[in-house]
Design a protein around this motif. Sequence first.
Motif, PDB file in Angstrom:
ATOM      1  N   GLU A   1       0.825  -1.213   0.000  1.00  8.82           N
ATOM      2  CA  GLU A   1       0.000   0.000   0.000  1.00  8.82           C
ATOM      3  C   GLU A   1       0.860   1.264   0.000  1.00  8.82           C
ATOM      4  OE1 GLU A   1      -3.298   0.236   2.708  1.00  8.82           O
ATOM      5  OE2 GLU A   1      -3.393  -1.939   2.908  1.00  8.82           O
ATOM      6  N   LEU A   2       2.010   1.190   0.676  1.00 11.51           N
ATOM      7  CA  LEU A   2       2.850   2.372   0.835  1.00 11.51           C
ATOM      8  C   LEU A   2       4.152   2.231   0.051  1.00 11.51           C
ATOM      9  CD1 LEU A   2       2.527   2.901   4.708  1.00 11.51           C
ATOM     10  CD2 LEU A   2       1.049   3.792   2.890  1.00 11.51           C
ATOM     11  N   SER A   3       4.641   3.364  -0.437  1.00 11.36           N
ATOM     12  CA  SER A   3       5.932   3.378  -1.126  1.00 11.36           C
ATOM     13  C   SER A   3       7.020   4.026  -0.276  1.00 11.36           C
ATOM     14  CB  SER A   3       5.818   4.130  -2.455  1.00 11.36           C
ATOM     15  OG  SER A   3       5.410   5.474  -2.240  1.00 11.36           O
ATOM     16  N   HIS A   4       6.616   4.836   0.718  1.00  9.83           N
ATOM     17  CA  HIS A   4       7.600   5.512   1.566  1.00  9.83           C
ATOM     18  C   HIS A   4       6.921   6.021   2.829  1.00  9.83           C
ATOM     19  CE1 HIS A   4      10.313   8.964   2.747  1.00  9.83           C
ATOM     20  NE2 HIS A   4      11.171   7.967   2.628  1.00  9.83           N
ATOM     21  N   ALA A   5       7.661   6.102   3.907  1.00  8.24           N
ATOM     22  CA  ALA A   5       7.183   6.695   5.158  1.00  8.24           C
ATOM     23  C   ALA A   5       8.384   7.243   5.912  1.00  8.24           C
ATOM     24  CB  ALA A   5       6.452   5.658   6.014  1.00  8.24           C
ATOM     25  N   ASP A   6       8.162   8.317   6.673  1.00 11.31           N
ATOM     26  CA  ASP A   6       9.279   8.925   7.402  1.00 11.31           C
ATOM     27  C   ASP A   6       8.730   9.813   8.510  1.00 11.31           C
ATOM     28  OD1 ASP A   6      11.870   9.538   8.097  1.00 11.31           O
ATOM     29  OD2 ASP A   6      12.461  10.182   6.098  1.00 11.31           O
ATOM     30  N   TRP A   7       9.649  10.244   9.386  1.00 14.60           N
ATOM     31  CA  TRP A   7       9.316  11.182  10.457  1.00 14.60           C
ATOM     32  C   TRP A   7       9.560  12.601   9.963  1.00 14.60           C
ATOM     33  CZ3 TRP A   7       6.860   8.872  14.278  1.00 14.60           C
ATOM     34  CH2 TRP A   7       7.144   7.533  14.578  1.00 14.60           C
ATOM     35  N   PHE A   8       8.588  13.493  10.211  1.00 14.81           N
ATOM     36  CA  PHE A   8       8.679  14.858   9.715  1.00 14.81           C
ATOM     37  C   PHE A   8       8.552  15.866  10.857  1.00 14.81           C
ATOM     38  CE2 PHE A   8       7.409  12.431   6.032  1.00 14.81           C
ATOM     39  CZ  PHE A   8       8.099  13.029   4.982  1.00 14.81           C
ATOM     40  N   ASP A   9       9.325  16.946  10.754  1.00 13.97           N
ATOM     41  CA  ASP A   9       9.202  18.063  11.679  1.00 13.97           C
ATOM     42  C   ASP A   9       8.000  18.921  11.306  1.00 13.97           C
ATOM     43  OD1 ASP A   9      11.580  17.500  13.151  1.00 13.97           O
ATOM     44  OD2 ASP A   9      12.748  18.339  11.491  1.00 13.97           O
ATOM     45  N   ALA A  10       7.484  19.669  12.288  1.00 10.96           N
ATOM     46  CA  ALA A  10       6.316  20.513  12.050  1.00 10.96           C
ATOM     47  C   ALA A  10       6.586  21.599  11.020  1.00 10.96           C
ATOM     48  CB  ALA A  10       5.857  21.145  13.365  1.00 10.96           C
ATOM     49  N   ASP A  11       7.830  22.054  10.927  1.00 11.00           N
ATOM     50  CA  ASP A  11       8.156  23.127   9.988  1.00 11.00           C
ATOM     51  C   ASP A  11       8.719  22.601   8.670  1.00 11.00           C
ATOM     52  OD1 ASP A  11      10.519  22.207  10.994  1.00 11.00           O
ATOM     53  OD2 ASP A  11      11.347  24.167  11.493  1.00 11.00           O
ATOM     54  N   ASN A  12       8.613  21.288   8.447  1.00  8.16           N
ATOM     55  CA  ASN A  12       9.149  20.710   7.216  1.00  8.16           C
ATOM     56  C   ASN A  12       8.253  19.579   6.720  1.00  8.16           C
ATOM     57  OD1 ASN A  12      11.020  20.376   5.113  1.00  8.16           O
ATOM     58  ND2 ASN A  12      12.092  18.765   6.251  1.00  8.16           N
ATOM     59  N   LEU A  13       6.936  19.867   6.652  1.00  9.26           N
ATOM     60  CA  LEU A  13       5.982  18.852   6.226  1.00  9.26           C
ATOM     61  C   LEU A  13       5.901  18.787   4.700  1.00  9.26           C
ATOM     62  CD1 LEU A  13       3.018  19.517   8.698  1.00  9.26           C
ATOM     63  CD2 LEU A  13       4.736  17.709   8.855  1.00  9.26           C
ATOM     64  N   PRO A  14       5.655  17.601   4.149  1.00 11.47           N
ATOM     65  CA  PRO A  14       5.432  17.479   2.697  1.00 11.47           C
ATOM     66  C   PRO A  14       4.021  17.931   2.353  1.00 11.47           C
ATOM     67  CG  PRO A  14       5.152  15.355   3.732  1.00 11.47           C
ATOM     68  CD  PRO A  14       5.571  16.297   4.838  1.00 11.47           C
ATOM     69  N   GLU A  15       3.576  17.661   1.141  1.00  8.64           N
ATOM     70  CA  GLU A  15       2.200  17.955   0.755  1.00  8.64           C
ATOM     71  C   GLU A  15       1.264  17.056   1.554  1.00  8.64           C
ATOM     72  OE1 GLU A  15      -0.716  17.788  -3.191  1.00  8.64           O
ATOM     73  OE2 GLU A  15       1.396  17.209  -3.353  1.00  8.64           O
ATOM     74  N   ILE A  16       0.259  17.657   2.214  1.00  5.81           N
ATOM     75  CA  ILE A  16      -0.633  16.914   3.112  1.00  5.81           C
ATOM     76  C   ILE A  16      -2.087  17.122   2.704  1.00  5.81           C
ATOM     77  CG2 ILE A  16       0.976  17.014   5.052  1.00  5.81           C
ATOM     78  CD1 ILE A  16      -0.719  19.351   6.169  1.00  5.81           C
ATOM     79  N   PRO A  17      -3.012  16.304   3.252  1.00  8.61           N
ATOM     80  CA  PRO A  17      -4.436  16.462   2.931  1.00  8.61           C
ATOM     81  C   PRO A  17      -4.943  17.846   3.336  1.00  8.61           C
ATOM     82  CG  PRO A  17      -4.033  14.376   4.056  1.00  8.61           C
ATOM     83  CD  PRO A  17      -2.772  15.153   4.149  1.00  8.61           C
ATOM     84  N   ASN A  18      -5.984  18.314   2.631  1.00  9.54           N
ATOM     85  CA  ASN A  18      -6.558  19.607   2.999  1.00  9.54           C
ATOM     86  C   ASN A  18      -7.470  19.469   4.214  1.00  9.54           C
ATOM     87  OD1 ASN A  18      -9.073  18.621   2.103  1.00  9.54           O
ATOM     88  ND2 ASN A  18      -8.816  19.507   0.074  1.00  9.54           N
ATOM     89  N   LYS A  19      -8.155  20.527   4.562  1.00 10.41           N
ATOM     90  CA  LYS A  19      -8.958  20.552   5.780  1.00 10.41           C
ATOM     91  C   LYS A  19     -10.276  19.803   5.652  1.00 10.41           C
ATOM     92  CE  LYS A  19      -7.070  24.999   7.323  1.00 10.41           C
ATOM     93  NZ  LYS A  19      -7.410  26.400   7.670  1.00 10.41           N
ATOM     94  N   ASP A  20     -10.569  19.243   4.477  1.00  7.54           N
ATOM     95  CA  ASP A  20     -11.805  18.469   4.319  1.00  7.54           C
ATOM     96  C   ASP A  20     -11.804  17.208   5.171  1.00  7.54           C
ATOM     97  OD1 ASP A  20     -12.934  20.221   2.575  1.00  7.54           O
ATOM     98  OD2 ASP A  20     -12.555  19.038   0.775  1.00  7.54           O
ATOM     99  N   SER A  21     -10.634  16.622   5.377  1.00  5.97           N
ATOM    100  CA  SER A  21     -10.553  15.311   6.022  1.00  5.97           C
ATOM    101  C   SER A  21     -10.054  15.411   7.457  1.00  5.97           C
ATOM    102  CB  SER A  21      -9.616  14.392   5.235  1.00  5.97           C
ATOM    103  OG  SER A  21      -8.284  14.860   5.329  1.00  5.97           O
TER     104      SER A  21
END
Length: 275
Positions: A240-260
Amino acid sequence: MINEIAPNIFNISLLSREAIKSEEQVLCYKNGKVLMKTLEDKFLIPKKNELGEWVTEGILLGEVDGEKCFIAEGKDKMPQGFEYVGMRDIRGQSDKLFKWVTAVGFHLFSWISDNKFCGRCGSSMELKENERALKCTSCKNIIFPKLSPAIIVAITKGDKLLLAKNKLHPGSFYSLIAGYVEAGETIEETVKREVMEEVGINVKNIRYYKSQPWPFSSSLMLGFFAEYDGDKPIKVDGIELSHADWFDADNLPEIPNKDSVAGEMIRIFREKNKI
């Protein structure tokens, strides 16, 4: 979130089949898409008088701010000025009320379409009069709308958050670990199992946050926060997944919008840990 539409009001009805009046809205679904009127960069739900005899009756979905809204089966040939739009495009619109009504209609229309015949005896199904359900015309078997419970969990390790990339999502889009609840399983057991299966780590201090209906997949999402437990490295399942990692609050990747609920939970983490 997409379902938080106040001060607007959307009341779902008992799904009665009725003739549609001139000014009433109708959502016509076909092959996972919905018929829409396009105005510049916006989609609008058609009214009966705009579709003419293309649609005459439908199933009453409910009332939107006091006005009736119907669902119906679309046809191959579209009326002029309209187009079939995919649900992902619907999610891209800014109007929450529009998205929510269209999504709930999609959920219920898909359920009705998938249950035209009884799974017990093979006879035809009909709308039940006093419940939001389908009833077999022969053996009286009753089927309620499909609703699949699923967990979604925000896992923290100190001031870092675990985010994962689904293999089906192109680009750099990351989200939280999620998965469906299995038969005979508690929700907390689902959290632990899904996390272990998808990223190979243990979690502790599992805390319930909130739920969200997600009609696009006939799901009820149950949100949790949890903490990393132990010293195992991340090991993605590769299925299901191709990658996972730990992220800092000030260095987040593209994330879901506020709908979810996922987007809301990630933003809670970000604001709490933002430097």
